[in-house]
Design a protein around this motif. Structure first.
Motif, PDB file in Angstrom:
ATOM      1  N   PRO A  54       0.793  -1.249   0.000  1.00 33.93           N
ATOM      2  CA  PRO A  54       0.000   0.000   0.000  1.00 33.93           C
ATOM      3  C   PRO A  54       0.823   1.297   0.000  1.00 33.93           C
ATOM      4  CG  PRO A  54      -1.064  -1.624   1.363  1.00 33.93           C
ATOM      5  CD  PRO A  54       0.237  -2.235   0.940  1.00 33.93           C
ATOM      6  N   HIS A  55       2.027   1.323   0.628  1.00 33.92           N
ATOM      7  CA  HIS A  55       2.758   2.595   0.669  1.00 33.92           C
ATOM      8  C   HIS A  55       4.177   2.508   0.112  1.00 33.92           C
ATOM      9  CE1 HIS A  55      -0.487   4.614   2.703  1.00 33.92           C
ATOM     10  NE2 HIS A  55      -0.601   3.544   3.476  1.00 33.92           N
ATOM     11  N   GLN A  56       4.436   1.426  -0.633  1.00 38.02           N
ATOM     12  CA  GLN A  56       5.744   1.309  -1.270  1.00 38.02           C
ATOM     13  C   GLN A  56       5.547   0.778  -2.678  1.00 38.02           C
ATOM     14  OE1 GLN A  56       9.283   0.080   1.356  1.00 38.02           O
ATOM     15  NE2 GLN A  56       7.713  -1.419   1.842  1.00 38.02           N
ATOM     16  N   VAL A  57       6.382   1.262  -3.579  1.00 41.65           N
ATOM     17  CA  VAL A  57       6.363   0.710  -4.929  1.00 41.65           C
ATOM     18  C   VAL A  57       7.806   0.575  -5.395  1.00 41.65           C
ATOM     19  CG1 VAL A  57       6.066   3.019  -5.976  1.00 41.65           C
ATOM     20  CG2 VAL A  57       5.465   0.972  -7.280  1.00 41.65           C
ATOM     21  N   ALA A  58       8.101  -0.508  -6.090  1.00 38.45           N
ATOM     22  CA  ALA A  58       9.457  -0.713  -6.588  1.00 38.45           C
ATOM     23  C   ALA A  58       9.398  -1.128  -8.043  1.00 38.45           C
ATOM     24  CB  ALA A  58      10.173  -1.785  -5.776  1.00 38.45           C
ATOM     25  N   LYS A  59      10.347  -0.571  -8.808  1.00 34.35           N
ATOM     26  CA  LYS A  59      10.485  -0.963 -10.199  1.00 34.35           C
ATOM     27  C   LYS A  59      11.807  -1.708 -10.293  1.00 34.35           C
ATOM     28  CE  LYS A  59      10.375   0.911 -14.814  1.00 34.35           C
ATOM     29  NZ  LYS A  59      10.824   2.004 -15.646  1.00 34.35           N
ATOM     30  N   GLN A  60      11.721  -3.002 -10.545  1.00 28.89           N
ATOM     31  CA  GLN A  60      12.917  -3.852 -10.567  1.00 28.89           C
ATOM     32  C   GLN A  60      13.372  -4.064 -11.996  1.00 28.89           C
ATOM     33  OE1 GLN A  60      12.194  -7.792  -9.060  1.00 28.89           O
ATOM     34  NE2 GLN A  60      14.352  -8.247  -8.810  1.00 28.89           N
ATOM     35  N   ASN A  61      14.492  -3.426 -12.329  1.00 33.32           N
ATOM     36  CA  ASN A  61      15.140  -3.630 -13.623  1.00 33.32           C
ATOM     37  C   ASN A  61      16.177  -4.730 -13.454  1.00 33.32           C
ATOM     38  OD1 ASN A  61      13.988  -1.260 -15.062  1.00 33.32           O
ATOM     39  ND2 ASN A  61      15.010  -0.170 -13.414  1.00 33.32           N
ATOM     40  N   PRO A  62      16.688  -5.292 -14.557  1.00 34.42           N
ATOM     41  CA  PRO A  62      17.737  -6.309 -14.385  1.00 34.42           C
ATOM     42  C   PRO A  62      18.957  -5.792 -13.606  1.00 34.42           C
ATOM     43  CG  PRO A  62      16.871  -6.384 -16.615  1.00 34.42           C
ATOM     44  CD  PRO A  62      16.248  -5.182 -15.954  1.00 34.42           C
ATOM     45  N   GLN A  63      19.317  -4.513 -13.730  1.00 37.07           N
ATOM     46  CA  GLN A  63      20.533  -3.994 -13.086  1.00 37.07           C
ATOM     47  C   GLN A  63      20.296  -3.473 -11.665  1.00 37.07           C
ATOM     48  OE1 GLN A  63      19.299  -2.556 -15.924  1.00 37.07           O
ATOM     49  NE2 GLN A  63      20.474  -3.734 -17.404  1.00 37.07           N
ATOM     50  N   PHE A  64      19.156  -2.867 -11.431  1.00 33.35           N
ATOM     51  CA  PHE A  64      18.916  -2.277 -10.110  1.00 33.35           C
ATOM     52  C   PHE A  64      17.431  -2.146  -9.844  1.00 33.35           C
ATOM     53  CE2 PHE A  64      19.295   1.199 -13.115  1.00 33.35           C
ATOM     54  CZ  PHE A  64      18.227   2.008 -12.801  1.00 33.35           C
ATOM     55  N   ILE A  65      17.113  -1.788  -8.616  1.00 33.62           N
ATOM     56  CA  ILE A  65      15.728  -1.636  -8.189  1.00 33.62           C
ATOM     57  C   ILE A  65      15.524  -0.198  -7.746  1.00 33.62           C
ATOM     58  CG2 ILE A  65      14.035  -2.332  -6.434  1.00 33.62           C
ATOM     59  CD1 ILE A  65      16.790  -4.704  -6.873  1.00 33.62           C
ATOM     60  N   GLU A  66      14.497   0.437  -8.266  1.00 35.21           N
ATOM     61  CA  GLU A  66      14.172   1.789  -7.829  1.00 35.21           C
ATOM     62  C   GLU A  66      12.931   1.701  -6.959  1.00 35.21           C
ATOM     63  OE1 GLU A  66      13.761   5.160 -10.851  1.00 35.21           O
ATOM     64  OE2 GLU A  66      15.812   5.142 -10.101  1.00 35.21           O
ATOM     65  N   LEU A  67      13.077   2.029  -5.677  1.00 36.90           N
ATOM     66  CA  LEU A  67      11.977   1.871  -4.737  1.00 36.90           C
ATOM     67  C   LEU A  67      11.545   3.239  -4.223  1.00 36.90           C
ATOM     68  CD1 LEU A  67      11.682  -0.873  -2.116  1.00 36.90           C
ATOM     69  CD2 LEU A  67      11.385   1.457  -1.346  1.00 36.90           C
ATOM     70  N   TRP A  68      10.256   3.440  -4.104  1.00 33.48           N
ATOM     71  CA  TRP A  68       9.721   4.709  -3.620  1.00 33.48           C
ATOM     72  C   TRP A  68       8.824   4.430  -2.429  1.00 33.48           C
ATOM     73  CZ3 TRP A  68      11.197   8.997  -6.612  1.00 33.48           C
ATOM     74  CH2 TRP A  68      11.740   8.688  -7.864  1.00 33.48           C
ATOM     75  N   GLN A  69       9.037   5.186  -1.370  1.00 35.49           N
ATOM     76  CA  GLN A  69       8.191   5.055  -0.186  1.00 35.49           C
ATOM     77  C   GLN A  69       7.341   6.309  -0.048  1.00 35.49           C
ATOM     78  OE1 GLN A  69      11.245   4.503   2.775  1.00 35.49           O
ATOM     79  NE2 GLN A  69      11.157   2.265   2.610  1.00 35.49           N
ATOM     80  N   GLU A  70       6.047   6.116   0.170  1.00 33.87           N
ATOM     81  CA  GLU A  70       5.144   7.246   0.367  1.00 33.87           C
ATOM     82  C   GLU A  70       5.161   7.595   1.847  1.00 33.87           C
ATOM     83  OE1 GLU A  70       0.639   8.394  -0.992  1.00 33.87           O
ATOM     84  OE2 GLU A  70       0.979   6.390  -0.184  1.00 33.87           O
ATOM     85  N   LEU A  71       5.632   8.806   2.165  1.00 34.64           N
ATOM     86  CA  LEU A  71       5.701   9.237   3.561  1.00 34.64           C
ATOM     87  C   LEU A  71       4.410   9.978   3.920  1.00 34.64           C
ATOM     88  CD1 LEU A  71       9.393  10.543   3.483  1.00 34.64           C
ATOM     89  CD2 LEU A  71       8.578   8.237   3.967  1.00 34.64           C
TER      90      LEU A  71
END
Length: 238
Positions: A54-71
């Motif tokens: 519900p308050h986190q989303v991550a985009k996982q690419n083969p090289q790295f993961i970009e994660l965003w947290q909703e504060l």
């Protein structure tokens, strides 16, 4: 009293489309990205996986993961994880330029973009309700299909006479345990604050990151309300 509620429910348009009882707050969705440059006949394909609680989303690419947290205060905190090294770099919300739109991270398309598009048709119902939208912008056309009750992008295609890019959902599930376990795994990685990277040049992982220019908060692959890819132009000032 109960009868009145029942009638109201039967007349509600949402009830007709059917509800989706999946736990859509937890999602794993695999996407395939295809890009064609018509002028020089270049064709590229890549994949990524979108993970959501519900308050986190991550985009996982083969090289790295970009994660965003909703504060709580509508700020968004980004973390970039590197699976191979099991390390992460944490950014402060203030270190990301431009207005951050949570819906564009969480859904890959912002609520604003959806609202600006023309609804063409709907198919299916319940969890499989698909809404189709289009938008013409200059010589670019955006075509989008959207799993409305899952708040999940099914496909988006942006095309112009010279260029087309398509993102298509290839598989998805709402397995809460699996999703929670994946976020927990990343959470165990050792993280460094972006602001402290310059002081850690003797750390081989961080030295490598600096040399690759990876710590610059680069293009995130998300789209703004205009359907343009968001280019993160983050520069760090000492």
């Amino acid at each position: 009293m109960k009868a009145a509620i029942l009638i109201a429910t039967l007349m509600s348009p949402l009830a007709v489309a059917g509800q989706c009882n999946m736990n859509t707050g937890f999602t794993q969705a695999n996407y395939k990205v295809t890009t064609d440059t018509i002028t020089n006949k270049q064709h590229t394909e890549s994949i990524f996986t979108l993970w959501r609680t519900p308050h986190q989303v991550a985009k996982q690419n083969p090289q790295f993961i970009e994660l965003w947290q909703e504060l709580r205060n509508q700020q968004i905190r980004p973390i970039r994880y590197f699976q191979e090294a099991q390390r992460g770099i944490e950014y402060q919300p203030s270190e990301v330029q431009g207005k951050q739109d949570w819906s564009s991270k969480y859904q890959l398309v912002s609520d604003k973009l959806l609202a600006s598009m023309t609804h063409q048709k709907s198919t299916g119902e319940g969890c499989e309700l698909v809404e189709y939208y289009t938008k013409q912008q200059g010589e670019s056309k955006i075509e989008l299909s959207w799993l409305a009750n899952q708040k999940l992008l099914k496909s988006i295609r942006i095309s112009s006479p010279r260029y087309s890019r398509e993102i298509v959902l290839t598989a998805s599930n709402h397995n809460q345990q699996k999703v929670k376990a994946q976020f927990a795994e990343w959470d165990n990685y050792q993280t460094t604050d972006y602001a402290d990277i310059g002081d850690n040049e003797n750390d081989p992982f961080l030295a490598k990151m600096i040399n690759q220019g990876f710590v610059e908060h680069g293009a995130s692959g998300f789209y703004d309300a205009q359907g343009n890819q968001l280019q993160g132009s983050h520069k760090h000032h000492h």
